[in-house]
Design a protein around this motif. Structure first.
Motif, PDB file in Angstrom:
ATOM      1  N   SER A  57       0.916  -1.103   0.047  1.00 31.39           N
ATOM      2  CA  SER A  57       0.102  -0.084   0.190  1.00 31.39           C
ATOM      3  C   SER A  57       0.801   1.206  -0.063  1.00 31.39           C
ATOM      4  CB  SER A  57      -0.819   0.005   1.145  1.00 31.39           C
ATOM      5  OG  SER A  57      -1.859  -1.184   0.874  1.00 31.39           O
ATOM      6  N   ILE A  60       2.351   1.780  -3.517  1.00 31.63           N
ATOM      7  CA  ILE A  60       1.216   2.239  -4.442  1.00 31.63           C
ATOM      8  C   ILE A  60       1.022   3.699  -3.991  1.00 31.63           C
ATOM      9  CG2 ILE A  60      -1.106   2.062  -4.910  1.00 31.63           C
ATOM     10  CD1 ILE A  60      -0.872  -1.106  -4.612  1.00 31.63           C
ATOM     11  N   LEU A  61       0.775   4.213  -2.920  1.00 31.71           N
ATOM     12  CA  LEU A  61       0.458   5.523  -2.748  1.00 31.71           C
ATOM     13  C   LEU A  61       1.709   6.305  -2.882  1.00 31.71           C
ATOM     14  CD1 LEU A  61      -1.110   5.392   1.030  1.00 31.71           C
ATOM     15  CD2 LEU A  61      -2.236   5.824  -1.156  1.00 31.71           C
ATOM     16  N   MET A  63       3.743   5.862  -5.604  1.00 31.01           N
ATOM     17  CA  MET A  63       3.601   5.938  -6.989  1.00 31.01           C
ATOM     18  C   MET A  63       2.512   7.180  -7.640  1.00 31.01           C
ATOM     19  SD  MET A  63       4.235   2.232  -8.613  1.00 31.01           S
ATOM     20  CE  MET A  63       2.353   1.860  -8.392  1.00 31.01           C
ATOM     21  N   TYR A  64       1.294   6.801  -6.770  1.00 30.64           N
ATOM     22  CA  TYR A  64       0.220   7.844  -6.934  1.00 30.64           C
ATOM     23  C   TYR A  64       0.721   9.542  -6.807  1.00 30.64           C
ATOM     24  CZ  TYR A  64      -3.278   4.448  -8.070  1.00 30.64           C
ATOM     25  OH  TYR A  64      -4.221   3.415  -8.526  1.00 30.64           O
ATOM     26  N   ALA A  65       1.509   9.400  -5.509  1.00 35.89           N
ATOM     27  CA  ALA A  65       1.796  10.851  -5.128  1.00 35.89           C
ATOM     28  C   ALA A  65       2.887  11.231  -5.920  1.00 35.89           C
ATOM     29  CB  ALA A  65       2.439  10.841  -3.778  1.00 35.89           C
ATOM     30  N   SER A  67       2.942  10.496  -9.441  1.00 34.10           N
ATOM     31  CA  SER A  67       2.229  10.536 -10.602  1.00 34.10           C
ATOM     32  C   SER A  67       1.425  11.851 -10.384  1.00 34.10           C
ATOM     33  CB  SER A  67       0.993   9.714 -10.697  1.00 34.10           C
ATOM     34  OG  SER A  67       1.820   8.408 -10.909  1.00 34.10           O
ATOM     35  N   PHE A  68       0.870  12.317  -9.389  1.00 32.19           N
ATOM     36  CA  PHE A  68       0.262  13.434  -9.344  1.00 32.19           C
ATOM     37  C   PHE A  68       1.145  14.760  -9.365  1.00 32.19           C
ATOM     38  CE2 PHE A  68      -3.382  10.836  -7.083  1.00 32.19           C
ATOM     39  CZ  PHE A  68      -4.157  11.139  -8.299  1.00 32.19           C
TER      40      PHE A  68
END
Length: 76
Positions: A57, A60-61, A63-65, A67-68
């Motif tokens: 988790s 994944i978080l 990677m999202y951070a 990306s954003f």
């Protein structure tokens, strides 16, 4: 998933059952122990699974951070 129809049924409940010889397992026993209270072993394995889930988790978080951040830094 546990199939309670074919799973090993123990005579005694938690805190009463003697240590059993661990069957083959995917979770490595701590300190090379070979015998465990079966209920304690279940809790240990569950903790191991939760630890792995938290690591995944977190990755994944992250990677999202990233990306954003990339999306927000790009001029529209």
């Amino acid at each position: 998933m546990i199939d309670f129809g074919t799973s090993r049924q123990l005579t005694f409940g938690p805190g009463v059952h003697n240590a059993i010889t661990l069957p083959p397992t995917q979770i490595p026993p701590p300190n090379g122990l070979k015998h465990f209270d079966p209920y304690s072993w279940d809790v240990y394995c569950l903790g191991y699974v939760f630890e792995d889930l938290m690591e995944v988790s977190t990755d994944i978080l992250a990677m999202y951070a990233l990306s954003f951040k990339f999306l927000l830094d790009v001029p529209l």
